[in-house]
Design an enzyme around this catalytic site. Structure first.
Site, PDB file in Angstrom:
ATOM      1  N   HIS A  53       3.353  -5.691  -4.569  1.00 50.24           N
ATOM      2  CA  HIS A  53       2.023  -5.262  -4.151  1.00 50.24           C
ATOM      3  C   HIS A  53       1.701  -4.013  -4.975  1.00 50.24           C
ATOM      4  CE1 HIS A  53       3.075  -7.524  -0.350  1.00 50.24           C
ATOM      5  NE2 HIS A  53       1.972  -8.095  -0.782  1.00 50.24           N
ATOM      6  N   ASP A  56       3.508  -1.056  -3.805  1.00 51.14           N
ATOM      7  CA  ASP A  56       4.968  -1.023  -4.005  1.00 51.14           C
ATOM      8  C   ASP A  56       5.261  -0.262  -5.300  1.00 51.14           C
ATOM      9  OD1 ASP A  56       5.542  -2.753  -1.818  1.00 51.14           O
ATOM     10  OD2 ASP A  56       5.168  -4.526  -3.061  1.00 51.14           O
TER      11      ASP A  56
END
Ligand code: XUL
Ligand code: MN
Length: 348
Positions: A53, A56
């Site tokens: 993501h 992340d």
């Protein structure tokens, strides 16, 4: 018989697949770990790539300047390169911010819709830095709790318009839509692969819009994941896959691949194999989670086991007696075909 050159598959997971065990009813059961620890684990168990993501890669992304975003993405890219690990895709996390409470692209507030699109463009900057051209859209909150709250046609047009803005921002990226019929929403606007591929044709460059199938999401839509795979491949649009399993119609369980329905898992592997999945560099990703009961020392088993099951089923797909199957099909003897499949899976 001449030896057939057999394809090898490459495997992938995301940092969120080493989750800590929290659920709506209880706190984490394992201590949070750093990105470096997760990358180390990925290397240790011999996976090839990581999926991400946007946050992340750049935590607290909305608080970061463009300069900070690029610096942090470059740091992650260096860690990946040093580890010999590829970045498979980046997905904008469009479901966490106070501005996406009522949806991202389909939010009724234009300021919130603008935020969602800007966030996607920043996600593209991250993907570019990590060296991947694949952006995944799980349209988590593009749907409704009550149908009267949004206009369904406008919603679809707004999603297509947002994808257009992404395609225009970077001529090289591809967008893979990951459909899911429900959770967190009651009803999602893009619930199946058919919807995702139809939506691709509303955009400015349909060739650059494809899909990602997740087994559990297909099951939640009442569909067979293997048929979804064949359908997407018939359009040349299966650009990524999240293999996992799901025990019936309940919350999205993300169970280890094959752990509920081995025969369905076999048919998914068989479909991937016959469609030549992976030939263009696509990865097999396992979007699986550890059980809440998992101890720290067993933290990666759900991933290793999913890959092990995949490889064992691949062997089953490659040794399936296609000749006999053909004869049984010609004779319309599906009872025997049924049993032959079971015997093969059971290892007679
Ligand atoms: C949610 C889900 C996501 C996507 C990436 O059900 O599968 O983790 O795969 O955003
Ligand atoms: Mn997924």
């Amino acid at each position: 018989m001449p030896e057939k050159k057999e394809r090898t598959y490459r495997f992938c997971f995301g940092p969120w697949n080493l989750s800590e065990g929290q659920d709506p009813y209880g706190p984490p059961t394992r201590p949070p770990q750093s990105f470096d620890w997760k990358l180390e684990k990925l290397k240790e168990i011999g996976f090839d790539a990581m999926m991400f993501h946007d946050d992340d890669v750049v935590p607290d992304i909305d608080q970061k300047s463009d300069k900070e975003l690029l610096e942090e993405a470059k740091e992650v890219k260096k860690k990946l390169s040093d580890a010999g690990v590829a970045a498979e895709m980046v997905a904008p996390r469009l479901w966490f911010s106070p501005r996406t409470i009522d949806g991202a692209f389909t939010n009724n507030d234009p300021k919130c819709r603008r935020y969602a699109i800007e966030r996607c463009l920043r996600c593209i900057d991250i993907a570019r830095t990590l060296g991947t051209d694949l952006i995944v859209l799980w349209l988590a909150r593009e749907g409704t709790y009550i149908r009267e709250s949004k206009d369904g046609r406008k919603a679809v047009e707004r999603i297509a318009d947002a994808i257009d803005k992404m395609l225009a921002y970077d001529k090289k990226i591809r967008v893979a839509i990951e459909p899911k019929p429900n959770e967190p929403m009651d009803q999602a606007y893009v619930p199946t692969i058919g919807h995702a591929l139809a939506l691709a044709h509303l955009t400015r460059d349909p060739k650059r819009v494809g899909c990602l199938i997740e087994s559990a999401h297909a099951i939640l839509a009442g569909l067979d994941p293997a048929d979804e795979i064949d359908f997407a491949c018939a359009f040349g649009k299966l650009w990524s896959i999240h293999l996992n399993d799901q025990n019936g119609l309940k919350f999205d369980q993300d169970k280890p691949f094959g752990s509920v329905n081995l025969r369905s898992a076999f048919n998914q592997v068989r479909a991937l194999e016959r469609n030549g999945y992976g030939r263009k560099g696509e990865y097999v990703a396992f979007d699986v989670h550890p059980y809440r009961t998992t101890k720290v020392e067993h933290w990666t088993l759900h991933l290793e086991n999913s890959r092990k099951t995949f490889l064992r089923l691949l062997e089953k797909a490659r040794t399936f007696d296609e000749e006999t199957a053909k004869k049984l099909i010609a004779d319309r003897n599906y009872a025997e075909l049924d049993q032959m499949t079971l015997d093969h899976l059971l290892g007679d």
